[in-house]
Design a protein around this motif. Structure first.
Motif, PDB file in Angstrom:
ATOM      1  N   LYS A  63       9.185   7.272  18.241  1.00  0.00           N
ATOM      2  CA  LYS A  63       9.006   6.294  17.154  1.00  0.00           C
ATOM      3  C   LYS A  63       7.682   5.554  17.346  1.00  0.00           C
ATOM      4  N   ASN A  83      19.131  -4.909  15.342  1.00  0.00           N
ATOM      5  CA  ASN A  83      18.931  -3.592  14.722  1.00  0.00           C
ATOM      6  C   ASN A  83      18.440  -3.716  13.284  1.00  0.00           C
ATOM      7  N   PRO A  84      17.204  -3.345  13.033  1.00  0.00           N
ATOM      8  CA  PRO A  84      16.665  -3.442  11.668  1.00  0.00           C
ATOM      9  C   PRO A  84      16.948  -2.157  10.896  1.00  0.00           C
ATOM     10  N   CYS A  85      18.230  -1.879  10.642  1.00  0.00           N
ATOM     11  CA  CYS A  85      18.627  -0.535  10.182  1.00  0.00           C
ATOM     12  C   CYS A  85      17.921  -0.059   8.914  1.00  0.00           C
ATOM     13  N   CYS A  88      14.386   0.657   9.678  1.00  0.00           N
ATOM     14  CA  CYS A  88      14.360   1.790  10.604  1.00  0.00           C
ATOM     15  C   CYS A  88      14.505   3.107   9.843  1.00  0.00           C
ATOM     16  N   ARG A  89      15.461   3.137   8.892  1.00  0.00           N
ATOM     17  CA  ARG A  89      15.659   4.362   8.101  1.00  0.00           C
ATOM     18  C   ARG A  89      14.415   4.672   7.267  1.00  0.00           C
ATOM     19  N   ARG A 117      28.291   2.817   7.109  1.00  0.00           N
ATOM     20  CA  ARG A 117      27.740   1.730   7.916  1.00  0.00           C
ATOM     21  C   ARG A 117      27.528   0.516   7.044  1.00  0.00           C
ATOM     22  N   CYS A 194      22.532   3.243  19.686  1.00  0.00           N
ATOM     23  CA  CYS A 194      21.322   2.422  19.529  1.00  0.00           C
ATOM     24  C   CYS A 194      21.555   1.093  20.235  1.00  0.00           C
ATOM     25  N   THR A 197      21.878  -2.607  18.707  1.00  0.00           N
ATOM     26  CA  THR A 197      23.116  -3.140  18.114  1.00  0.00           C
ATOM     27  C   THR A 197      23.965  -3.886  19.149  1.00  0.00           C
TER      28      THR A 197
HETATM   29  S1  SF4 Z   1      18.592   3.710  15.264  1.00  0.00           S
HETATM   30 FE1  SF4 Z   1      20.302   3.494  13.815  1.00  0.00          FE
HETATM   31  S2  SF4 Z   1      21.409   1.668  14.530  1.00  0.00           S
HETATM   32 FE2  SF4 Z   1      19.371   1.603  15.485  1.00  0.00          FE
HETATM   33  S3  SF4 Z   1      18.138   0.372  14.112  1.00  0.00           S
HETATM   34 FE3  SF4 Z   1      17.843   2.526  13.515  1.00  0.00          FE
HETATM   35  S4  SF4 Z   1      19.356   2.849  11.883  1.00  0.00           S
HETATM   36 FE4  SF4 Z   1      19.949   0.983  12.963  1.00  0.00          FE
END
Ligand code: SF4
Length: 324
Positions: A63, A83-85, A88-89, A117, A194, A197
């Motif tokens: 990353k 967790n900045p989901c 992040c996605r 989720r 992750c 979290t």
């Molecule tokens: S890896 Fe998964 S749980 Fe961790 S921040 Fe990214 S989307 Fe969220």
């Protein structure tokens, strides 16, 4: 036809990949690694081994440091920890889009399931992620595809929509049934692990951001090992076991200091940040506290340096006060 599937190492992404492979699509599973990822297979095997065992061609990508900026300042906020989901996605899908262009893959897909989720897989959030990643109408989610508008790949007939699924919610029974039929082996039921979290880990990340304007990959990797203590601008990390001790030695940078007991078995301690005399004495007293010595005073030596200092073991009350 080539496709890229995001692959966390969890069951959902594996089932999604098989659904595409079963339609004769050449799939490359894209797995992103970072210091926060603890993903592994059922028996502790690595993601790469897991992919190989299940005939899934895999491409691993870091990353990188840009992701750390997102963790510090996420546009869409945090989940239950740090967790900045959503961000992040978006970040990893942007990366997938770039990689797809490089290798000539026309389809990008994920193992996302509507409603699975709380933060990143709500119906409206899936739309935001797709839009922000520049993949509007193009991101295929085979596990919930029949409940979503058809994507470019389905409309153009590159894939057969009728062979995709209509799964929603948090239960994974359906995915498990499919995995069994597909003879997938060794996948853990949940998504990838992750650490952002986790409550304790999130505290360490907050502490790091609070005390460091600039952070490195090494700073984040360090959060994975040992007991962490804070004294103003000094961070002290005390190994809990041999693995921690080895990793503290590995992660030591040029200006960090390492301590260890001189005359008995005990932890390696790493000191990062400001090295005042007080901080060094406290680090030594923590090292003494977690050593095997039954004596109240313990000799501590700095790695590579001559001589040793004698300190009293840190009290439980004091430890409680400075533990992150
Ligand atoms: S890896 Fe998964 S749980 Fe961790 S921040 Fe990214 S989307 Fe969220």
């Amino acid at each position: 036809m080539k496709a890229i599937g995001l692959f966390s190492g969890g069951l959902d992404s594996a089932v999604a990949i098989k659904l595409l492979q079963d339609q004769g699509i050449e799939v490359i599973a894209l797995n992103y690694v970072s210091p926060f990822c603890t993903c592994q297979g059922k028996h502790g095997c690595s993601i790469a081994e897991l992919a190989k065992r299940n005939n899934i061609p895999i491409k691993m990508m870091s990353k990188g440091t840009d992701y750390m900026k997102i963790v510090r300042h996420p546009k869409f906020g945090y989940g239950s920890g740090m967790n900045p989901c959503i961000d992040c996605r978006i970040f990893i899908l942007k990366g997938a889009k770039k990689y797809a262009k490089e290798i000539g893959a026309k389809i990008i897909f994920t193992g996302e399931v509507i409603g699975q989720r709380p933060m990143s897989q709500r119906r409206n959030t899936l739309d935001i992620i797709e839009q922000e990643a520049g993949l509007k109408g193009k991101l295929l989610r085979p596990l919930s595809a029949q409940l979503l508008p058809p994507t470019e790949a389905e409309k153009k007939g590159w894939v057969d929509r009728s062979k995709f699924l209509s799964i929603t919610g948090r239960q994974r029974n359906q995915q498990m049934d499919h995995a069994k039929k597909m003879e997938l082996d060794g996948f853990l039921c949940g998504g990838g692990g992750c650490r952002l979290t986790e409550k304790e880990y999130a505290n360490k990340v907050r502490d790091l951001f609070k005390h460091s304007k600039r952070t490195s990959m090494n700073d984040f990797s360090l959060l994975n090992f040992g007991r962490h203590f804070r004294m103003g601008q000094t961070k002290i990390v005390v190994g809990r076991n041999e693995r921690d001790n080895e990793n503290l030695v590995r992660l030591k940078n040029k200006v960090d200091i390492l301590l260890e007991p001189a005359d008995c078995v005990g932890p390696t301690t790493l000191i990062r940040g400001r090295k005042t005399k007080e901080a060094l004495t406290i680090a030594a007293s923590l090292t003494a506290r977690y050593s095997d010595s039954t004596q109240e005073s313990v000799n501590i030596r700095s790695q590579g340096a001559k001589g040793a200092i004698t300190v009293h073991k840190a009290s439980e009350e004091f430890i409680h006060k400075i533990r992150i």
